[in-house]
Write a protein that holds these residues in place. Sequence first.
Motif, PDB file in Angstrom:
ATOM      1  N   ALA A  42       0.820  -1.213   0.000  1.00 43.73           N
ATOM      2  CA  ALA A  42       0.000   0.000   0.000  1.00 43.73           C
ATOM      3  C   ALA A  42       0.853   1.260   0.000  1.00 43.73           C
ATOM      4  O   ALA A  42       0.332   2.369  -0.116  1.00 43.73           O
ATOM      5  CB  ALA A  42      -0.921   0.005   1.215  1.00 43.73           C
ATOM      6  N   GLY A  43       2.183   1.091   0.131  1.00 43.18           N
ATOM      7  CA  GLY A  43       3.085   2.233   0.008  1.00 43.18           C
ATOM      8  C   GLY A  43       3.297   3.031   1.272  1.00 43.18           C
ATOM      9  O   GLY A  43       3.638   4.203   1.217  1.00 43.18           O
ATOM     10  N   PHE A  44       3.079   2.430   2.450  1.00 41.28           N
ATOM     11  CA  PHE A  44       3.302   3.195   3.675  1.00 41.28           C
ATOM     12  C   PHE A  44       4.228   2.444   4.632  1.00 41.28           C
ATOM     13  O   PHE A  44       4.438   1.236   4.513  1.00 41.28           O
ATOM     14  CB  PHE A  44       1.985   3.532   4.375  1.00 41.28           C
ATOM     15  N   TYR A  45       4.767   3.177   5.597  1.00 42.93           N
ATOM     16  CA  TYR A  45       5.549   2.594   6.672  1.00 42.93           C
ATOM     17  C   TYR A  45       4.663   2.411   7.901  1.00 42.93           C
ATOM     18  O   TYR A  45       3.783   3.233   8.155  1.00 42.93           O
ATOM     19  CB  TYR A  45       6.686   3.534   7.091  1.00 42.93           C
ATOM     20  N   SER A  46       4.922   1.362   8.690  1.00 41.06           N
ATOM     21  CA  SER A  46       4.341   1.332  10.032  1.00 41.06           C
ATOM     22  C   SER A  46       4.921   2.499  10.823  1.00 41.06           C
ATOM     23  O   SER A  46       4.209   3.249  11.483  1.00 41.06           O
ATOM     24  CB  SER A  46       4.667   0.012  10.743  1.00 41.06           C
ATOM     25  N   GLN A 106       7.477   9.505  10.406  1.00 41.55           N
ATOM     26  CA  GLN A 106       6.161   9.168   9.893  1.00 41.55           C
ATOM     27  C   GLN A 106       5.675   7.854  10.491  1.00 41.55           C
ATOM     28  O   GLN A 106       6.462   6.969  10.824  1.00 41.55           O
ATOM     29  CB  GLN A 106       6.153   9.087   8.369  1.00 41.55           C
ATOM     30  N   ILE A 107       4.359   7.770  10.630  1.00 40.29           N
ATOM     31  CA  ILE A 107       3.709   6.592  11.178  1.00 40.29           C
ATOM     32  C   ILE A 107       2.424   6.347  10.410  1.00 40.29           C
ATOM     33  O   ILE A 107       1.905   7.247   9.723  1.00 40.29           O
ATOM     34  CB  ILE A 107       3.362   6.769  12.678  1.00 40.29           C
ATOM     35  N   THR A 108       1.905   5.125  10.510  1.00 44.51           N
ATOM     36  CA  THR A 108       0.591   4.814   9.962  1.00 44.51           C
ATOM     37  C   THR A 108      -0.228   4.143  11.054  1.00 44.51           C
ATOM     38  O   THR A 108      -0.111   2.925  11.274  1.00 44.51           O
ATOM     39  CB  THR A 108       0.687   3.892   8.738  1.00 44.51           C
ATOM     40  N   PRO A 109      -1.014   4.925  11.799  1.00 44.52           N
ATOM     41  CA  PRO A 109      -1.857   4.341  12.850  1.00 44.52           C
ATOM     42  C   PRO A 109      -2.917   3.422  12.253  1.00 44.52           C
ATOM     43  O   PRO A 109      -3.227   3.498  11.057  1.00 44.52           O
ATOM     44  CB  PRO A 109      -2.508   5.573  13.500  1.00 44.52           C
ATOM     45  N   THR A 110      -3.460   2.554  13.081  1.00 43.94           N
ATOM     46  CA  THR A 110      -4.516   1.657  12.626  1.00 43.94           C
ATOM     47  C   THR A 110      -5.787   2.421  12.276  1.00 43.94           C
ATOM     48  O   THR A 110      -6.658   1.894  11.589  1.00 43.94           O
ATOM     49  CB  THR A 110      -4.830   0.620  13.708  1.00 43.94           C
ATOM     50  N   GLU A 135      -1.819   7.634   7.185  1.00 39.95           N
ATOM     51  CA  GLU A 135      -0.423   8.008   7.386  1.00 39.95           C
ATOM     52  C   GLU A 135      -0.276   9.441   7.903  1.00 39.95           C
ATOM     53  O   GLU A 135      -0.994  10.345   7.488  1.00 39.95           O
ATOM     54  CB  GLU A 135       0.330   7.865   6.062  1.00 39.95           C
ATOM     55  N   VAL A 136       0.686   9.622   8.811  1.00 33.46           N
ATOM     56  CA  VAL A 136       0.975  10.935   9.392  1.00 33.46           C
ATOM     57  C   VAL A 136       2.460  11.208   9.240  1.00 33.46           C
ATOM     58  O   VAL A 136       3.292  10.345   9.534  1.00 33.46           O
ATOM     59  CB  VAL A 136       0.597  10.982  10.888  1.00 33.46           C
ATOM     60  N   LYS A 137       2.811  12.424   8.767  1.00 31.34           N
ATOM     61  CA  LYS A 137       4.210  12.801   8.574  1.00 31.34           C
ATOM     62  C   LYS A 137       4.499  14.094   9.331  1.00 31.34           C
ATOM     63  O   LYS A 137       3.633  14.940   9.500  1.00 31.34           O
ATOM     64  CB  LYS A 137       4.508  13.008   7.085  1.00 31.34           C
ATOM     65  N   ALA A 185      -2.218   2.688  20.965  1.00 30.79           N
ATOM     66  CA  ALA A 185      -1.325   3.438  20.090  1.00 30.79           C
ATOM     67  C   ALA A 185      -0.859   2.557  18.932  1.00 30.79           C
ATOM     68  O   ALA A 185       0.220   2.701  18.409  1.00 30.79           O
ATOM     69  CB  ALA A 185      -0.120   3.943  20.875  1.00 30.79           C
ATOM     70  N   GLY A 186      -1.711   1.594  18.546  1.00 28.72           N
ATOM     71  CA  GLY A 186      -1.314   0.619  17.547  1.00 28.72           C
ATOM     72  C   GLY A 186      -1.015   1.216  16.190  1.00 28.72           C
ATOM     73  O   GLY A 186      -1.609   2.221  15.781  1.00 28.72           O
TER      74      GLY A 186
END
Length: 244
Positions: free
Chosen positions: A73-77, A92-96, A100-102, A157-158
């Motif tokens: 899907a093109g994102f990082y955990s 950057q994070i991708t919360p459940t 995605e947040v940068k 905070a998954g």
Amino acid sequence: PTNFNRCPNTVASRDNKKGVFFGGVFNKRDTIIITDTKNQAIQNGITAEAWVKPEDSKYYQNMLVIGKGKDSAGFYSFALSVDRRYSRVKAQITPTVGGEVKLWSDFNSVKMDEWNHVAMSYDGFSLKIFLNGALVKEKIISPLSSAGVRLALVPGAGLEENDYDITIGADGANRNLFKGTIDYVAFYPYVLSDEEIISHFEEDTTLDTDEDGIEDVIDNCPITPNPEQVDTDEDGKGDVCDVC
């Protein structure tokens, strides 16, 4: 009291600012893979940190320090990187929940060709960036309740899972290659306090293991006393530490 004795889940080489050099060369596998972390549970927040000495690269603007991804899907955990074009830290994070947040530090906040301590943390409420012993950026992520109380994302905070191990120096698809040196890189599957993260920077910049009056951060032989710092062959390692 704050607990400063918790240990990281993953720590790569630490050699008193000698570290591991990454060439950042496209199509060449120049990555450290932390095996058996594909299923690493990230349910209670995260902290990642490292000492980095980045160099300019013609291949990638975003140079990964440590992260987990990218997936199809093109994102990082999660990912902690250096943006070499603008000399800044990127987290950057991708919360459940929420996508995605940068977050970036200010332009020219990272010193290229010099050592920088970089760190990120995420606790379900906010994403933070630390640089050289200071909290420099914070982004509130979780929503507010009708009563004005900050709500944690569900579950806790998954972060989104993917099929990649945690990697250092490039992502799981061998992209976003880091060029430069990385040392004392650590990942914690929980949140360190701001004070703990800052203390790691302060401890590293004042430590003098061999008690020769030269702090480890600049000592060319930090485990053997050599106050004169003689380096005849100019290889960056003091003569008393050279292996003949």
